[in-house]
Write a protein that holds these residues in place. Structure first.
Motif, PDB file in Angstrom:
ATOM      1  N   ARG A 278       0.794  -1.231   0.000  1.00  0.00           N
ATOM      2  CA  ARG A 278       0.000   0.000   0.000  1.00  0.00           C
ATOM      3  C   ARG A 278       0.828   1.284   0.000  1.00  0.00           C
ATOM      4  N   HIS A 279       2.129   1.201   0.304  1.00  0.00           N
ATOM      5  CA  HIS A 279       2.901   2.419   0.566  1.00  0.00           C
ATOM      6  C   HIS A 279       4.195   2.474  -0.239  1.00  0.00           C
ATOM      7  N   VAL A 280       4.665   3.715  -0.410  1.00  0.00           N
ATOM      8  CA  VAL A 280       6.040   3.975  -0.839  1.00  0.00           C
ATOM      9  C   VAL A 280       6.680   4.828   0.254  1.00  0.00           C
ATOM     10  N   PRO A 281       7.776   4.376   0.879  1.00  0.00           N
ATOM     11  CA  PRO A 281       8.472   5.225   1.852  1.00  0.00           C
ATOM     12  C   PRO A 281       9.087   6.418   1.130  1.00  0.00           C
ATOM     13  N   TRP A 282       8.703   7.635   1.531  1.00  0.00           N
ATOM     14  CA  TRP A 282       9.010   8.764   0.664  1.00  0.00           C
ATOM     15  C   TRP A 282      10.023   9.742   1.249  1.00  0.00           C
ATOM     16  N   ASP A 283       9.698  10.361   2.399  1.00  0.00           N
ATOM     17  CA  ASP A 283      10.624  11.361   2.934  1.00  0.00           C
ATOM     18  C   ASP A 283      10.486  11.448   4.446  1.00  0.00           C
ATOM     19  N   THR A 284      11.401  12.194   5.049  1.00  0.00           N
ATOM     20  CA  THR A 284      11.496  12.243   6.505  1.00  0.00           C
ATOM     21  C   THR A 284      11.871  13.645   6.965  1.00  0.00           C
ATOM     22  N   ASP A 285      11.666  13.883   8.280  1.00  0.00           N
ATOM     23  CA  ASP A 285      12.037  15.157   8.912  1.00  0.00           C
ATOM     24  C   ASP A 285      11.333  16.346   8.270  1.00  0.00           C
ATOM     25  N   LEU A 286      10.007  16.228   8.159  1.00  0.00           N
ATOM     26  CA  LEU A 286       9.184  17.295   7.618  1.00  0.00           C
ATOM     27  C   LEU A 286       7.843  17.272   8.334  1.00  0.00           C
ATOM     28  N   THR A 287       7.047  18.306   8.128  1.00  0.00           N
ATOM     29  CA  THR A 287       5.716  18.349   8.728  1.00  0.00           C
ATOM     30  C   THR A 287       4.826  17.301   8.071  1.00  0.00           C
ATOM     31  N   ILE A 288       4.146  16.502   8.907  1.00  0.00           N
ATOM     32  CA  ILE A 288       3.300  15.429   8.389  1.00  0.00           C
ATOM     33  C   ILE A 288       1.919  15.497   9.044  1.00  0.00           C
ATOM     34  N   ALA A 289       1.016  14.639   8.531  1.00  0.00           N
ATOM     35  CA  ALA A 289      -0.285  14.412   9.162  1.00  0.00           C
ATOM     36  C   ALA A 289      -0.320  12.976   9.642  1.00  0.00           C
ATOM     37  N   CYS A 290      -0.682  12.769  10.907  1.00  0.00           N
ATOM     38  CA  CYS A 290      -0.775  11.415  11.460  1.00  0.00           C
ATOM     39  C   CYS A 290      -2.040  11.331  12.293  1.00  0.00           C
ATOM     40  N   GLY A 291      -2.942  10.430  11.928  1.00  0.00           N
ATOM     41  CA  GLY A 291      -4.174  10.276  12.677  1.00  0.00           C
ATOM     42  C   GLY A 291      -4.976  11.548  12.804  1.00  0.00           C
ATOM     43  N   GLY A 292      -4.949  12.387  11.757  1.00  0.00           N
ATOM     44  CA  GLY A 292      -5.715  13.622  11.758  1.00  0.00           C
ATOM     45  C   GLY A 292      -5.041  14.795  12.432  1.00  0.00           C
ATOM     46  N   ALA A 293      -3.819  14.617  12.916  1.00  0.00           N
ATOM     47  CA  ALA A 293      -3.100  15.707  13.586  1.00  0.00           C
ATOM     48  C   ALA A 293      -1.861  16.090  12.790  1.00  0.00           C
ATOM     49  N   THR A 294      -1.553  17.365  12.795  1.00  0.00           N
ATOM     50  CA  THR A 294      -0.309  17.835  12.203  1.00  0.00           C
ATOM     51  C   THR A 294       0.814  17.631  13.211  1.00  0.00           C
ATOM     52  N   VAL A 295       1.922  17.055  12.736  1.00  0.00           N
ATOM     53  CA  VAL A 295       3.078  16.800  13.596  1.00  0.00           C
ATOM     54  C   VAL A 295       4.316  17.350  12.898  1.00  0.00           C
ATOM     55  N   GLN A 296       5.074  18.174  13.613  1.00  0.00           N
ATOM     56  CA  GLN A 296       6.316  18.723  13.097  1.00  0.00           C
ATOM     57  C   GLN A 296       7.502  18.104  13.826  1.00  0.00           C
ATOM     58  N   PRO A 297       8.644  17.999  13.149  1.00  0.00           N
ATOM     59  CA  PRO A 297       9.841  17.519  13.852  1.00  0.00           C
ATOM     60  C   PRO A 297      10.097  18.359  15.100  1.00  0.00           C
ATOM     61  N   GLY A 298      10.325  17.687  16.223  1.00  0.00           N
ATOM     62  CA  GLY A 298      10.573  18.389  17.470  1.00  0.00           C
ATOM     63  C   GLY A 298       9.342  18.631  18.313  1.00  0.00           C
ATOM     64  N   ASP A 299       8.134  18.418  17.758  1.00  0.00           N
ATOM     65  CA  ASP A 299       6.938  18.481  18.593  1.00  0.00           C
ATOM     66  C   ASP A 299       7.055  17.440  19.706  1.00  0.00           C
ATOM     67  N   ILE A 300       6.425  17.714  20.832  1.00  0.00           N
ATOM     68  CA  ILE A 300       6.448  16.768  21.946  1.00  0.00           C
ATOM     69  C   ILE A 300       5.245  15.841  21.825  1.00  0.00           C
ATOM     70  N   VAL A 301       5.514  14.556  21.818  1.00  0.00           N
ATOM     71  CA  VAL A 301       4.475  13.544  21.645  1.00  0.00           C
ATOM     72  C   VAL A 301       4.350  12.774  22.952  1.00  0.00           C
ATOM     73  N   VAL A 302       3.113  12.681  23.457  1.00  0.00           N
ATOM     74  CA  VAL A 302       2.853  11.982  24.712  1.00  0.00           C
ATOM     75  C   VAL A 302       1.722  10.985  24.475  1.00  0.00           C
ATOM     76  N   GLY A 303       1.929   9.750  24.932  1.00  0.00           N
ATOM     77  CA  GLY A 303       0.902   8.731  24.769  1.00  0.00           C
ATOM     78  C   GLY A 303       0.741   7.884  26.019  1.00  0.00           C
ATOM     79  N   ASP A 304      -0.488   7.452  26.263  1.00  0.00           N
ATOM     80  CA  ASP A 304      -0.774   6.480  27.311  1.00  0.00           C
ATOM     81  C   ASP A 304      -1.995   5.679  26.884  1.00  0.00           C
ATOM     82  N   ALA A 305      -2.661   5.000  27.807  1.00  0.00           N
ATOM     83  CA  ALA A 305      -3.784   4.142  27.450  1.00  0.00           C
ATOM     84  C   ALA A 305      -4.961   4.930  26.874  1.00  0.00           C
TER      85      ALA A 305
END
Length: 247
Positions: free
Chosen positions: A162-189
């Protein structure tokens, strides 16, 4: 597990500094639900990475984002970009301690975005976790690798379905959220949230203060008090709380 002694590539130019030990400790104690409420109070409603399941719901995930983007599969592009030391493998090979690999897979569940070998590589490099809005294969082995992973679910197919690995270290969309390199990501249950670095200290402090307040309210409710006027606290209950009155 023994850490890799392989030298990682230097950080990309402009990479934000890692989290301080003090901020990391605060975020370890701050639940994602509490961080969500504090970010919402500051006008940030679109910071949740939705639709994911933690492979280790008991584990806290905290780190700075290292981003990776997949594009939809196309045979000629996969031939050119999918083989060899592609963007996916480069990211897992060069992730640094304290970073969270965040993958944009467009919510596509019909193929995996990583498996056990790459999870082990990220773990030995000291990565703080992996977040992908796509699938994961070799789920039992990925779970056994010991690194916190949040994903859209299991799928046995390799990414080339389904995918082509394309690029890295850029602003992306993941699960409906914008994520930039260096953003703080926190996860739990409860899920995964993106905290803008400029707000992180303020939001963490406010979350912990509200946790103390909520714990005091919970104790009063457990004693038999009704929630009316207590949750949220009216002036009378607020005065008792601030005076340290347990009654």
């Amino acid at each position: 597990m023994t850490r890799s002694t392989t030298t990682s590539a230097p950080p990309p130019e402009g990479t934000p500094p890692p989290l301080s030990d003090d901020l990391r400790e605060k975020l370890t104690r701050a639940p994602v639900a509490g961080l969500s409420a504090q970010l919402r109070a500051r006008g940030l409603n679109d910071v949740h990475i939705d639709g994911l399941t933690p492979l280790h719901p008991e584990a806290k995930l905290i780190g700075t984002a290292r981003t990776l983007r997949f594009v939809p599969h196309r045979e000629d592009l996969f031939t050119a970009h999918g083989g060899g030391h592609n963007a996916q493998k480069r990211t897992f090979d060069t992730v640094r301690p304290g970073e969270v690999i965040v993958i944009e897979a467009r919510g596509e569940k019909g193929a995996a975005t990583l498996g056990d070998i790459l999870a082990i590589r990220a773990h030995t490099n000291g990565a703080a976790g992996i977040v992908t809005d796509g699938g994961v294969r070799d789920v039992a082995a990925v779970r056994a690798a010991g690194i916190p992973v949040h994903c859209a679910g299991p799928h046995p197919a390799v990414l080339g379905r389904r995918h082509v690995p394309w690029d890295t270290d850029l602003t992306i969309a993941c699960g409906g959220a914008t994520v930039q390199p260096g953003d703080i990501v926190v996860g739990d249950a409860d899920g995964v949230i993106v905290v803008p670095p400029a707000l992180a200290e303020e939001v963490a402090d406010a979350t912990l203060a509200k946790e103390d307040e909520d714990a005091w309210i919970a104790a009063r409710v457990a004693e038999g008090h009704p929630v009316d006027g207590l949750f949220p606290m009216n002036a009378t209950w607020r005065a008792k709380f601030e005076a340290g009155d347990p009654r």
